[in-house]
Design a protein around this motif. Structure first.
Motif, short mmCIF file in Angstrom:
data_model
loop_
_atom_site.label_atom_id
_atom_site.label_comp_id
_atom_site.label_asym_id
_atom_site.label_seq_id
_atom_site.Cartn_x
_atom_site.Cartn_y
_atom_site.Cartn_z
N VAL A 1 0.87 -1.01 -0.03
CA VAL A 1 0.01 0.05 0.23
C VAL A 1 0.89 1.24 -0.02
O VAL A 1 0.58 2.21 -0.87
CB VAL A 1 -1.12 0.06 1.14
CG1 VAL A 1 -1.63 1.39 1.19
CG2 VAL A 1 -1.80 -1.10 1.10
N ILE A 2 2.16 1.22 0.81
CA ILE A 2 2.78 2.25 0.88
C ILE A 2 3.43 2.39 -0.50
O ILE A 2 3.64 3.83 -0.87
CB ILE A 2 3.82 2.28 1.97
CG1 ILE A 2 3.20 2.25 3.41
CG2 ILE A 2 4.92 3.13 2.08
CD1 ILE A 2 4.10 2.01 4.45
N ALA A 3 3.95 1.53 -0.96
CA ALA A 3 4.54 1.52 -2.42
C ALA A 3 3.51 1.97 -3.47
O ALA A 3 4.18 2.96 -4.32
CB ALA A 3 5.02 -0.05 -2.85
N PHE A 4 2.63 1.62 -3.38
CA PHE A 4 1.46 1.94 -4.44
C PHE A 4 1.29 3.68 -4.26
O PHE A 4 1.35 4.62 -5.07
CB PHE A 4 0.18 1.53 -4.06
CG PHE A 4 -1.09 2.06 -4.60
CD1 PHE A 4 -1.19 1.80 -6.20
CD2 PHE A 4 -1.91 2.99 -4.17
CE1 PHE A 4 -2.48 2.38 -6.86
CE2 PHE A 4 -2.90 3.55 -5.02
CZ PHE A 4 -3.16 3.42 -6.31
N LEU A 5 1.15 4.33 -2.77
CA LEU A 5 0.90 5.62 -2.65
C LEU A 5 2.11 6.54 -3.11
O LEU A 5 2.08 7.63 -3.65
CB LEU A 5 0.81 5.84 -1.23
CG LEU A 5 -0.76 5.30 -0.53
CD1 LEU A 5 -0.92 5.63 0.88
CD2 LEU A 5 -1.89 5.96 -1.39
N LEU A 6 3.24 5.86 -2.63
CA LEU A 6 4.52 6.65 -3.14
C LEU A 6 4.65 6.72 -4.69
O LEU A 6 4.94 7.91 -5.17
CB LEU A 6 5.63 5.77 -2.48
CG LEU A 6 6.20 6.04 -0.92
CD1 LEU A 6 7.21 4.91 -0.57
CD2 LEU A 6 6.34 7.29 -0.35
N ALA A 7 4.32 5.73 -5.19
CA ALA A 7 4.50 5.61 -6.78
C ALA A 7 3.50 6.81 -7.10
O ALA A 7 3.80 7.47 -8.30
CB ALA A 7 4.25 4.35 -7.29
N VAL A 8 2.34 6.75 -6.84
CA VAL A 8 1.23 7.77 -7.39
C VAL A 8 1.79 9.01 -7.16
O VAL A 8 1.56 9.81 -8.14
CB VAL A 8 -0.13 7.56 -6.79
CG1 VAL A 8 -1.34 8.46 -7.07
CG2 VAL A 8 -0.59 6.19 -7.09
N ILE A 9 2.37 9.29 -5.88
CA ILE A 9 2.59 10.87 -5.51
C ILE A 9 3.86 11.16 -6.53
O ILE A 9 3.78 12.35 -7.10
CB ILE A 9 3.18 11.00 -4.33
CG1 ILE A 9 1.87 10.67 -3.27
CG2 ILE A 9 3.90 12.27 -3.92
CD1 ILE A 9 2.14 10.66 -1.98
N LEU A 10 4.66 10.14 -6.66
CA LEU A 10 6.08 10.64 -7.67
C LEU A 10 5.46 10.62 -8.85
O LEU A 10 6.01 11.42 -9.63
CB LEU A 10 7.00 9.56 -7.14
CG LEU A 10 8.48 9.62 -7.79
CD1 LEU A 10 8.88 10.91 -7.13
CD2 LEU A 10 9.40 8.56 -7.29
N ASN A 11 4.80 9.84 -9.48
CA ASN A 11 4.23 9.93 -10.89
C ASN A 11 3.51 11.29 -11.10
O ASN A 11 3.96 11.90 -12.12
CB ASN A 11 3.15 8.83 -10.99
CG ASN A 11 3.81 7.50 -11.19
OD1 ASN A 11 5.06 7.30 -11.61
ND2 ASN A 11 3.13 6.52 -11.11
N PHE A 12 2.63 11.75 -10.01
CA PHE A 12 1.80 12.90 -10.37
C PHE A 12 2.89 14.07 -10.34
O PHE A 12 2.93 14.94 -11.30
CB PHE A 12 0.98 12.93 -9.16
CG PHE A 12 0.54 14.49 -9.11
CD1 PHE A 12 -0.47 14.85 -9.94
CD2 PHE A 12 0.79 15.58 -8.26
CE1 PHE A 12 -1.26 16.08 -10.05
CE2 PHE A 12 0.11 16.67 -8.47
CZ PHE A 12 -0.73 17.16 -9.06
N PHE A 13 4.10 14.01 -9.31
CA PHE A 13 5.06 15.17 -9.46
C PHE A 13 5.98 15.40 -10.68
O PHE A 13 6.10 16.35 -11.18
CB PHE A 13 5.75 15.09 -8.00
CG PHE A 13 6.77 16.02 -7.76
CD1 PHE A 13 6.51 17.56 -7.57
CD2 PHE A 13 8.28 15.85 -8.46
CE1 PHE A 13 7.35 18.47 -7.45
CE2 PHE A 13 9.02 16.95 -8.20
CZ PHE A 13 8.84 18.31 -7.75
N ILE A 14 6.28 14.15 -11.16
CA ILE A 14 7.11 14.15 -12.20
C ILE A 14 6.36 14.71 -13.44
O ILE A 14 7.02 15.23 -14.35
CB ILE A 14 7.88 12.59 -12.30
CG1 ILE A 14 8.83 12.62 -11.23
CG2 ILE A 14 8.78 12.77 -13.78
CD1 ILE A 14 9.60 11.28 -11.33
#
Length: 243
Positions: free
Chosen positions: A164-177
């Motif tokens: 779940v943490i991996a999913f949330l981190l990836a979504v946030i990083l995807n959005f930022f980049i």
């Protein structure tokens, strides 16, 4: 690498994960593109796929993390990462095997959308009215963008044993980049050319360039560089966690 690739593909297709990912993408895209009143392609009145290529990155932004979140997090949680480390497989092969397995799953999700091209072509009043160059460029942009999101997802999955943490981190990083630099460039403080530089650092600017049908080697190189950066970062994290 092929053994890891085959293992991951089998894991996806032998469970509901792969089918749910592909099905969710197609259902969401189909619903927004063809059924929402006044927002769908039919009501738009123009024979193009601009709405599809504008919406697809946002769906992929969530879809890819849901696919990659288990890649390393599950290995750490179950302890199988230690077994993999004892096998005659280099870390590059391990990472690339997982990368290509996740990326191929996204390709399977995108291929059925080619039907949209045939549908629009048959519905168009004017024959051969589709912007073929723009469509080819946009699909290339989507594939490259998916590859970037995949590499980011693997990196985030290597950071934690919690999916779940991996999913949330990836979504946030995807959005930022993808959009973060674009939003930052719009702040009044970043003027006199700095706004352009900030915008150029983000994925959105390069994705838009390719979507116009003008495939510039600089844009392709940018995508490949980001992919390589996160693959190398994933390798660094795995080495650090091993030690």
């Amino acid at each position: 690498m092929f053994s890891i690739f085959k293992k991951e593909i089998n894991a996806f297709l032998s469970s509901l994960v792969g089918y749910i990912a592909i099905g969710t993408f197609l259902v969401v895209m189909g619903f927004f593109l063809w059924f929402i009143p006044e927002q769908n392609i039919l009501d738009f009145g123009y024979a193009n796929l601009d709405k599809f290529f504008a919406l697809a990155p946002w769906v992929l932004m969530f879809l890819l993390p849901s696919i990659t979140m288990r890649s390393f997090a599950d290995e750490f949680k179950s302890g199988t990462i230690e077994l993999l480390s004892t096998m005659p497989i280099k870390e590059n092969q391990l990472i690339l095997g997982k990368f290509w397995a996740s990326f191929v799953l996204v390709i399977f999700s995108l291929l059925p959308t080619f039907v949209y091209i045939i549908t629009l072509s048959s519905l168009s009043i004017i024959e051969n009215n589709l912007d073929t160059g723009g469509i080819i460029g946009s699909y290339l942009g989507l594939f490259l963008l998916s590859a970037v999101f995949t590499s980011i997802g693997l990196f985030c999955s290597a950071l934690t044993s919690n999916q779940v943490i991996a999913f949330l981190l990836a979504v946030i990083l995807n959005f930022f980049i993808f959009m973060g630099f674009e939003y930052l460039s719009q702040f009044p403080i970043f003027n006199n050319g700095i706004d352009y530089i900030l915008s150029y650092l983000g994925l959105h600017s390069h994705y838009q360039n390719i979507s116009r049908g003008l495939i510039d080697s600089r844009d392709v190189l940018y995508f490949l560089s980001i992919i390589l950066l996160f693959i190398m970062a994933t390798k660094h994290i795995l080495n650090k966690r091993k030690n």
